[in-house]
Design a protein around this motif. Sequence first.
Motif, PDB file in Angstrom:
ATOM      1  N   PHE A  34     -10.673  17.638   4.403  1.00 49.31           N
ATOM      2  CA  PHE A  34      -9.392  18.230   4.001  1.00 49.31           C
ATOM      3  C   PHE A  34      -8.239  17.237   3.954  1.00 49.31           C
ATOM      4  CE2 PHE A  34     -11.772  21.653   6.269  1.00 49.31           C
ATOM      5  CZ  PHE A  34     -12.138  22.349   5.135  1.00 49.31           C
ATOM      6  N   VAL A  35      -8.480  15.977   4.312  1.00 53.12           N
ATOM      7  CA  VAL A  35      -7.434  14.965   4.177  1.00 53.12           C
ATOM      8  C   VAL A  35      -7.834  14.003   3.067  1.00 53.12           C
ATOM      9  CG1 VAL A  35      -6.787  15.136   6.610  1.00 53.12           C
ATOM     10  CG2 VAL A  35      -8.432  13.391   5.903  1.00 53.12           C
ATOM     11  N   ARG A  36      -6.839  13.327   2.511  1.00 50.48           N
ATOM     12  CA  ARG A  36      -7.113  12.395   1.417  1.00 50.48           C
ATOM     13  C   ARG A  36      -6.918  10.944   1.833  1.00 50.48           C
ATOM     14  NH1 ARG A  36      -4.124  13.703  -3.892  1.00 50.48           N
ATOM     15  NH2 ARG A  36      -5.643  12.160  -4.615  1.00 50.48           N
ATOM     16  N   TYR A  65     -10.363   4.738   3.743  1.00 49.91           N
ATOM     17  CA  TYR A  65     -10.109   4.917   2.306  1.00 49.91           C
ATOM     18  C   TYR A  65      -8.820   5.721   2.118  1.00 49.91           C
ATOM     19  CZ  TYR A  65     -11.989   9.641   3.057  1.00 49.91           C
ATOM     20  OH  TYR A  65     -12.206  10.914   3.519  1.00 49.91           O
ATOM     21  N   SER A  66      -8.275   5.640   0.931  1.00 47.52           N
ATOM     22  CA  SER A  66      -7.132   6.467   0.533  1.00 47.52           C
ATOM     23  C   SER A  66      -7.352   6.949  -0.891  1.00 47.52           C
ATOM     24  CB  SER A  66      -5.823   5.687   0.617  1.00 47.52           C
ATOM     25  OG  SER A  66      -4.764   6.444   0.051  1.00 47.52           O
ATOM     26  N   GLU A  67      -7.285   8.252  -1.083  1.00 48.41           N
ATOM     27  CA  GLU A  67      -7.442   8.823  -2.420  1.00 48.41           C
ATOM     28  C   GLU A  67      -6.105   8.909  -3.162  1.00 48.41           C
ATOM     29  OE1 GLU A  67      -9.358  12.566  -1.915  1.00 48.41           O
ATOM     30  OE2 GLU A  67     -11.197  11.700  -1.085  1.00 48.41           O
ATOM     31  N   TYR A  68      -5.053   8.378  -2.541  1.00 49.24           N
ATOM     32  CA  TYR A  68      -3.723   8.427  -3.176  1.00 49.24           C
ATOM     33  C   TYR A  68      -3.448   7.198  -4.035  1.00 49.24           C
ATOM     34  CZ  TYR A  68      -2.722  12.203   0.126  1.00 49.24           C
ATOM     35  OH  TYR A  68      -2.752  13.374   0.843  1.00 49.24           O
ATOM     36  N   VAL A  69      -4.328   6.203  -4.002  1.00 49.23           N
ATOM     37  CA  VAL A  69      -4.050   4.938  -4.689  1.00 49.23           C
ATOM     38  C   VAL A  69      -3.742   5.162  -6.166  1.00 49.23           C
ATOM     39  CG1 VAL A  69      -5.017   2.707  -5.358  1.00 49.23           C
ATOM     40  CG2 VAL A  69      -5.407   3.595  -3.043  1.00 49.23           C
ATOM     41  N   GLU A  70      -4.573   5.958  -6.830  1.00 51.83           N
ATOM     42  CA  GLU A  70      -4.370   6.200  -8.269  1.00 51.83           C
ATOM     43  C   GLU A  70      -3.068   6.962  -8.511  1.00 51.83           C
ATOM     44  OE1 GLU A  70      -5.514   5.227 -11.932  1.00 51.83           O
ATOM     45  OE2 GLU A  70      -6.772   4.824 -10.168  1.00 51.83           O
ATOM     46  N   ASP A  71      -2.772   7.950  -7.651  1.00 50.60           N
ATOM     47  CA  ASP A  71      -1.555   8.746  -7.824  1.00 50.60           C
ATOM     48  C   ASP A  71      -0.292   7.907  -7.649  1.00 50.60           C
ATOM     49  OD1 ASP A  71      -3.164  10.995  -8.126  1.00 50.60           O
ATOM     50  OD2 ASP A  71      -3.162  11.414  -5.979  1.00 50.60           O
ATOM     51  N   LEU A  72      -0.381   6.859  -6.816  1.00 46.29           N
ATOM     52  CA  LEU A  72       0.812   6.081  -6.468  1.00 46.29           C
ATOM     53  C   LEU A  72       0.937   4.793  -7.270  1.00 46.29           C
ATOM     54  CD1 LEU A  72       0.560   6.417  -2.571  1.00 46.29           C
ATOM     55  CD2 LEU A  72       1.908   7.828  -4.129  1.00 46.29           C
ATOM     56  N   SER A  73      -0.060   4.491  -8.104  1.00 47.00           N
ATOM     57  CA  SER A  73      -0.073   3.194  -8.795  1.00 47.00           C
ATOM     58  C   SER A  73       1.152   3.002  -9.688  1.00 47.00           C
ATOM     59  CB  SER A  73      -1.355   3.043  -9.609  1.00 47.00           C
ATOM     60  OG  SER A  73      -1.483   4.104 -10.541  1.00 47.00           O
ATOM     61  N   GLN A  74       1.601   4.066 -10.350  1.00 54.87           N
ATOM     62  CA  GLN A  74       2.771   3.940 -11.226  1.00 54.87           C
ATOM     63  C   GLN A  74       4.026   3.624 -10.420  1.00 54.87           C
ATOM     64  OE1 GLN A  74       3.260   7.246 -13.906  1.00 54.87           O
ATOM     65  NE2 GLN A  74       5.109   6.424 -14.825  1.00 54.87           N
ATOM     66  N   TRP A  75       4.172   4.288  -9.252  1.00 52.28           N
ATOM     67  CA  TRP A  75       5.341   4.011  -8.401  1.00 52.28           C
ATOM     68  C   TRP A  75       5.316   2.565  -7.929  1.00 52.28           C
ATOM     69  CZ3 TRP A  75       6.735   2.060  -3.791  1.00 52.28           C
ATOM     70  CH2 TRP A  75       8.015   2.342  -3.315  1.00 52.28           C
ATOM     71  N   TYR A  76       4.154   2.070  -7.501  1.00 49.45           N
ATOM     72  CA  TYR A  76       4.047   0.688  -7.041  1.00 49.45           C
ATOM     73  C   TYR A  76       4.394  -0.283  -8.167  1.00 49.45           C
ATOM     74  CZ  TYR A  76       2.051   1.451  -2.382  1.00 49.45           C
ATOM     75  OH  TYR A  76       1.873   1.785  -1.057  1.00 49.45           O
ATOM     76  N   ALA A  77       3.946   0.024  -9.371  1.00 49.06           N
ATOM     77  CA  ALA A  77       4.233  -0.863 -10.498  1.00 49.06           C
ATOM     78  C   ALA A  77       5.728  -0.946 -10.777  1.00 49.06           C
ATOM     79  CB  ALA A  77       3.484  -0.384 -11.735  1.00 49.06           C
ATOM     80  N   GLN A  78       6.430   0.171 -10.625  1.00 47.78           N
ATOM     81  CA  GLN A  78       7.865   0.214 -10.910  1.00 47.78           C
ATOM     82  C   GLN A  78       8.715  -0.362  -9.784  1.00 47.78           C
ATOM     83  OE1 GLN A  78       8.629   4.343 -11.745  1.00 47.78           O
ATOM     84  NE2 GLN A  78       7.765   4.232 -13.816  1.00 47.78           N
TER      85      GLN A  78
END
Length: 586
Positions: A405-407, A431-444
């Motif tokens: 239940f955690v990501r 592991y972290s399943e948030y990497v893809e969700d946060l990639s745009q924020w990191y890029a900016q």
Amino acid sequence: MNEVYSINGPVVTVRGATSLKMLEMVYVGRRRLIGEVIGITREKTTIQVYESTTGLTPGEPVESTGAPLCATLGPGILSNIYDGIERPLMELMRTSGAMIDVGSSLSALDEQKMWQVSVKVREGDRLTPGQVYATLPETPLIEHRCLVPPGLSGTVTFAAQDGLCRVSDVVVRLKEESGRERELSLCQKWPIRTPRPAAERLPISVPLITGQRVIDTLFPIAKGGTAAIPGGFGTGKTMTQHQLAKWCDADIIVYVGCGERGNEMTQVLEEFRELIDPKSGQPLTARTVLIANTSNMPVAAREASIYTGITLAEYYRDMGYHVAIMADSTSRWAEALREISGRLEEMPAEEGFPAYLPSRISQFYERAGLVRTLGGQEASVSIIGAVSPQGADFSEPVTQNTKRFVRCFWALDKSLAYNRHYPAINWNESYSEYVEDLSQWYAQHAGRQFMARRQELMGLLHEENKLMEIVRLIGSDVLPDDQKLIIEIAKLIRTGFLQQNAYHKEDTYVPLSKQLRMMEVILHLYHGALDAISGRGAEPHAVALSEVLESGIFSRLSKMKYEVPNDHPEQFDSYDQDIDQVLSAL
């Protein structure tokens, strides 16, 4: 009249049909112990009591309240210390001494304290759920916003003047469409087992920045996300949560000490009172609420403490704040469920835990999220739960069900902790399943190359893990220099990047700009050394890896985390120049 029929630890039964309702709060016995109805049949009603039942006898009265177990929400929560059912421990100590008297009943908020209130509405205004009708400075850091409770709307018929008020004073009167008048004070009550509603659940897109390199770079958590920190005894679960509470960019911290040892919880309370918030210079307690339910406190209250904590977090979320809740530890909470389930004679599941353990864990973690509040603001609750598997066995039920239940999963490693590598997060098991969700924020916000550098770093660590299996079997001498280089670079990544010193002023918190430059310098050394040993460098002949190691450049880079100030990442340019000079000299 309802009377106690039988007593089995915290489980009390009332014989015969009653007017009590499921999940209703009741007062049990002449000392009015706080309890909650958890089972009803024609023959009996079952109640779990949140205080010690020592001395309780059959025949004592059970008094109905007509309401569920609720948390009192209002100004005065921050900087306070509560037990699992929101009784203020500091006030209890003043009234009853070091030991909590059974049946002690105190208001969660100081009802005599005067608050400087600014009323934001006037007569004739139309109010809807979640709208702010008054504000006041709760602490030097946090403005408390009094909100119209969910499900209530109407027209203002009375609005008090700005000035000093107690929490129970009427500030606004509302007339509902039905004609009924409702009074709003500075506080309200909310059932702890019922999630507070929000207007909309938003997709996760912003990280919760912690300043811890292994988390921010390799295994990030999002605002509104969930993370588990499993680890055996002494691996640093509590210490990691302390670092996150001190440095993460949440506005408010809710720390729940659930079933931990009393001396450890005392240390937590003392440390939190001494900590200074690095962002504001104010005491950290000005934006923190602590819930302490130690292992020697009643077991049923331990089960309730998690829900009390998440309800307080949701209340401040509804004001528009980003809240992080630290639950230490959910394993002790699950053990409380198991004990109560056993006393209820329910059919046990794996390792004696009740069959509903997965659903209870999921209900808790599902209350996290990034939302648009009823008042229209963007806010979040992030949950970071420590798990204490016996013998550091991650295959036990609490860890496995939490993993479902955690990501984000930060697996603590005993061998790393014993080698003084902190945070002791094992990069191969986490592991972290948030990497893809946060990639745009990191890029900016962190640089376009951040995620690419992270990916390359992770690749080197995984490659080293494969090579070490060969080394353990037949030794390192059989490896070619390019593979030996991967092992050396991975060692530099571990000691120079992933290992962090909480007591060093430049290393306890590291901004993303410095994290990126550290990665770039390490990878610059890797690519330069790889070219040199393979003969692709400026010189036509290949260089032995031993010559690169003897140059001392590896040991120098392992200290850069201390030598470069956080606000001067441009100083990393000198390391790039040193690497080029050393390799060209070879």
